[in-house]
Design a protein around this motif. Structure first.
Motif, PDB file in Angstrom:
ATOM      1  N   VAL A 264       0.853  -1.188   0.000  1.00  0.00           N
ATOM      2  CA  VAL A 264       0.000   0.000   0.000  1.00  0.00           C
ATOM      3  C   VAL A 264       0.887   1.236   0.000  1.00  0.00           C
ATOM      4  N   ARG A 265       0.268   2.350  -0.367  1.00  0.00           N
ATOM      5  CA  ARG A 265       0.999   3.614  -0.480  1.00  0.00           C
ATOM      6  C   ARG A 265       0.093   4.744  -0.008  1.00  0.00           C
ATOM      7  N   ALA A 266       0.678   5.715   0.692  1.00  0.00           N
ATOM      8  CA  ALA A 266      -0.097   6.860   1.168  1.00  0.00           C
ATOM      9  C   ALA A 266       0.792   8.096   1.146  1.00  0.00           C
ATOM     10  N   VAL A 267       0.155   9.251   0.947  1.00  0.00           N
ATOM     11  CA  VAL A 267       0.884  10.521   0.876  1.00  0.00           C
ATOM     12  C   VAL A 267       0.254  11.509   1.841  1.00  0.00           C
ATOM     13  N   THR A 268       1.091  12.210   2.590  1.00  0.00           N
ATOM     14  CA  THR A 268       0.622  13.275   3.463  1.00  0.00           C
ATOM     15  C   THR A 268       1.579  14.448   3.376  1.00  0.00           C
ATOM     16  N   ARG A 269       1.184  15.560   3.995  1.00  0.00           N
ATOM     17  CA  ARG A 269       2.000  16.777   3.935  1.00  0.00           C
ATOM     18  C   ARG A 269       2.019  17.442   5.306  1.00  0.00           C
ATOM     19  N   PHE A 270       3.210  17.902   5.707  1.00  0.00           N
ATOM     20  CA  PHE A 270       3.310  18.642   6.958  1.00  0.00           C
ATOM     21  C   PHE A 270       2.691  20.021   6.794  1.00  0.00           C
ATOM     22  N   LEU A 271       1.890  20.403   7.782  1.00  0.00           N
ATOM     23  CA  LEU A 271       1.247  21.709   7.784  1.00  0.00           C
ATOM     24  C   LEU A 271       1.846  22.574   8.897  1.00  0.00           C
ATOM     25  N   PRO A 272       1.720  23.888   8.794  1.00  0.00           N
ATOM     26  CA  PRO A 272       2.264  24.763   9.837  1.00  0.00           C
ATOM     27  C   PRO A 272       1.667  24.444  11.205  1.00  0.00           C
ATOM     28  N   LYS A 273       2.470  24.564  12.224  1.00  0.00           N
ATOM     29  CA  LYS A 273       2.014  24.306  13.586  1.00  0.00           C
ATOM     30  C   LYS A 273       1.124  25.449  14.059  1.00  0.00           C
ATOM     31  N   ILE A 274       0.068  25.096  14.775  1.00  0.00           N
ATOM     32  CA  ILE A 274      -0.835  26.090  15.347  1.00  0.00           C
ATOM     33  C   ILE A 274      -0.627  26.104  16.854  1.00  0.00           C
ATOM     34  N   LEU A 275      -0.539  27.290  17.441  1.00  0.00           N
ATOM     35  CA  LEU A 275      -0.250  27.413  18.862  1.00  0.00           C
ATOM     36  C   LEU A 275      -1.521  27.630  19.664  1.00  0.00           C
ATOM     37  N   LEU A 276      -1.594  26.978  20.808  1.00  0.00           N
ATOM     38  CA  LEU A 276      -2.654  27.228  21.768  1.00  0.00           C
ATOM     39  C   LEU A 276      -2.334  28.522  22.513  1.00  0.00           C
ATOM     40  N   ASP A 277      -3.249  29.471  22.474  1.00  0.00           N
ATOM     41  CA  ASP A 277      -3.007  30.731  23.178  1.00  0.00           C
ATOM     42  C   ASP A 277      -3.290  30.592  24.669  1.00  0.00           C
ATOM     43  N   THR A 278      -4.468  30.088  25.006  1.00  0.00           N
ATOM     44  CA  THR A 278      -4.834  29.935  26.412  1.00  0.00           C
ATOM     45  C   THR A 278      -5.643  28.661  26.605  1.00  0.00           C
ATOM     46  N   VAL A 279      -5.476  28.061  27.780  1.00  0.00           N
ATOM     47  CA  VAL A 279      -6.295  26.941  28.229  1.00  0.00           C
ATOM     48  C   VAL A 279      -6.582  27.179  29.708  1.00  0.00           C
ATOM     49  N   TYR A 280      -7.854  27.201  30.090  1.00  0.00           N
ATOM     50  CA  TYR A 280      -8.173  27.490  31.490  1.00  0.00           C
ATOM     51  C   TYR A 280      -9.406  26.703  31.918  1.00  0.00           C
ATOM     52  N   PRO A 281      -9.454  26.333  33.207  1.00  0.00           N
ATOM     53  CA  PRO A 281     -10.568  25.522  33.704  1.00  0.00           C
ATOM     54  C   PRO A 281     -11.845  26.338  33.820  1.00  0.00           C
ATOM     55  N   VAL A 282     -12.984  25.641  33.680  1.00  0.00           N
ATOM     56  CA  VAL A 282     -14.295  26.266  33.761  1.00  0.00           C
ATOM     57  C   VAL A 282     -15.223  25.335  34.553  1.00  0.00           C
ATOM     58  N   GLN A 283     -16.056  25.934  35.400  1.00  0.00           N
ATOM     59  CA  GLN A 283     -17.106  25.186  36.078  1.00  0.00           C
ATOM     60  C   GLN A 283     -18.449  25.507  35.431  1.00  0.00           C
ATOM     61  N   ARG A 284     -19.175  24.471  35.073  1.00  0.00           N
ATOM     62  CA  ARG A 284     -20.490  24.668  34.485  1.00  0.00           C
ATOM     63  C   ARG A 284     -21.543  24.131  35.460  1.00  0.00           C
ATOM     64  N   ILE A 285     -22.374  25.022  35.965  1.00  0.00           N
ATOM     65  CA  ILE A 285     -23.399  24.647  36.931  1.00  0.00           C
ATOM     66  C   ILE A 285     -24.580  23.997  36.201  1.00  0.00           C
ATOM     67  N   LEU A 286     -25.030  22.861  36.728  1.00  0.00           N
ATOM     68  CA  LEU A 286     -26.176  22.144  36.164  1.00  0.00           C
ATOM     69  C   LEU A 286     -27.302  22.192  37.191  1.00  0.00           C
ATOM     70  N   PRO A 287     -28.092  23.286  37.186  1.00  0.00           N
ATOM     71  CA  PRO A 287     -29.107  23.456  38.238  1.00  0.00           C
ATOM     72  C   PRO A 287     -30.164  22.365  38.237  1.00  0.00           C
ATOM     73  N   ASN A 288     -30.536  21.860  37.079  1.00  0.00           N
ATOM     74  CA  ASN A 288     -31.576  20.824  37.023  1.00  0.00           C
ATOM     75  C   ASN A 288     -31.127  19.514  37.672  1.00  0.00           C
ATOM     76  N   LEU A 289     -29.804  19.283  37.640  1.00  0.00           N
ATOM     77  CA  LEU A 289     -29.266  18.060  38.221  1.00  0.00           C
ATOM     78  C   LEU A 289     -28.651  18.286  39.586  1.00  0.00           C
ATOM     79  N   GLY A 290     -28.535  19.568  39.969  1.00  0.00           N
ATOM     80  CA  GLY A 290     -27.912  19.877  41.243  1.00  0.00           C
ATOM     81  C   GLY A 290     -26.454  19.470  41.286  1.00  0.00           C
ATOM     82  N   ASP A 291     -25.759  19.659  40.174  1.00  0.00           N
ATOM     83  CA  ASP A 291     -24.374  19.195  40.075  1.00  0.00           C
ATOM     84  C   ASP A 291     -23.534  20.252  39.362  1.00  0.00           C
ATOM     85  N   THR A 292     -22.219  20.071  39.434  1.00  0.00           N
ATOM     86  CA  THR A 292     -21.269  20.962  38.778  1.00  0.00           C
ATOM     87  C   THR A 292     -20.410  20.162  37.814  1.00  0.00           C
ATOM     88  N   LEU A 293     -20.300  20.644  36.602  1.00  0.00           N
ATOM     89  CA  LEU A 293     -19.484  19.996  35.579  1.00  0.00           C
ATOM     90  C   LEU A 293     -18.143  20.712  35.492  1.00  0.00           C
TER      91      LEU A 293
END
Length: 293
Positions: free
Chosen positions: A132-161
């Motif tokens: 078998v044979r396959a071809v691919t190409r390297f693409l420019p790297k993309i940088l993550l600017d920010t990653v930060y935690p988030v709390q999502r309140i689920l009032p109907n379930l009385g829980d926090t995600l």
């Protein structure tokens, strides 16, 4: 003298003969169903700065009575994992021969990165004589600017995600496609370990998306549909991928497979492997860790 009528008699006799001939509870018949020909399956993982790992396998049929690989079954291993093969990567006039790490797993430590360069993978399975044979190409790297935690309140379930947001800036001038993965750090080593973990990606969550809805060169913010526990440490990775790889991963996402069976026959899934299955892609992720809180 009146000739007797045998009409009803013959009708009854014909009915009894037909009933006797018809076996309403026939013995089961053994039907031989041929197993479909095996095809080669390719998957690839880039290891910066110039390493790569490949899984080379064969499709397996449901006739084997299995829906996943049992790495303790020598027969299954021999049928599925490619143990004797020649794998070559060609690029910029360079020929890089892969070395075997274990059955079904091959690697390279000398695959240099060049942007806008085609990388050609050629695989020959000596047991089946398939190529078998396959071809691919390297693409420019993309940088993550920010990653930060988030709390999502689920009032109907009385829980926090407990989840997270990440943001990056789209590459300008072209239509772009992106792959985001997020993995609990406690299971990352297990999932990428050689052996059974290499064929089980259930713990790796991922999303693929494009820049069509945000505009060229604009910031993109994303909150995945993911729920963890407080104090979980996640590795968040972002990769710039081709449209073909995007379509391949999107199809897997819709199928619910989540790349959990790389060696299963991915019928109707996109592929860039000529004569086989899977997808050959060498991507360069940008990774960050985030602690959910």
């Amino acid at each position: 003298m009146k000739t007797p009528s045998f009409g009803p008699f013959f009708i009854l006799l014909a009915f009894l003969s037909l009933h006797t001939a018809c076996n309403l509870s026939p013995e089961p018949l053994d039907i031989a169903i041929e197993e479909p020909p095996q095809r080669l399956v390719i998957s690839s993982y880039w290891i910066p700065p110039q390493g790569a790992i490949f899984t080379f396998t064969r499709t397996f049929s449901a006739l084997l009575g299995e829906d996943s690989i049992d790495l303790n079954d020598a027969y299954i291993i021999d049928r599925v994992l490619i143990d004797d093969a020649l794998g070559i990567i060609r690029y910029n006039g360079t020929v890089d021969t892969l070395f075997k790490i274990s059955p079904g797993v091959y690697g390279s430590l000398n695959t240099t990165q060049f942007l806008a360069t085609d990388y050609i993978l050629e695989l020959t399975d000596f047991k089946t004589q398939q190529t078998v044979r396959a071809v691919t190409r390297f693409l420019p790297k993309i940088l993550l600017d920010t990653v930060y935690p988030v709390q999502r309140i689920l009032p109907n379930l009385g829980d926090t995600l407990f989840t997270f947001n990440f943001q990056f800036t789209d590459i300008t001038g072209v239509e772009n496609y992106y792959l985001a993965t997020y993995t609990n750090i406690n299971t990352l080593a297990e999932n990428f370990a050689l052996g059974g973990g290499l064929f089980n990606f259930n713990q790796i969550q991922f999303n693929v998306f494009s820049d069509k809805n945000n505009g060229d060169g604009m910031p993109i913010q994303y909150q995945p549909d993911f729920g963890g526990s407080a104090s979980d440490t996640l590795v968040v990775s972002l990769s710039n991928i081709s449209k073909g790889y995007y379509e391949f991963l999107a199809a897997y996402k819709r199928s619910g497979n989540l790349l959990s069976q790389l060696t299963g026959e991915p019928v109707n899934l996109p592929t860039n492997v000529e004569g086989g299955y899977g997808y050959f892609a060498l991507i360069r992720p940008s990774a960050r860790t985030v602690i959910l809180q």
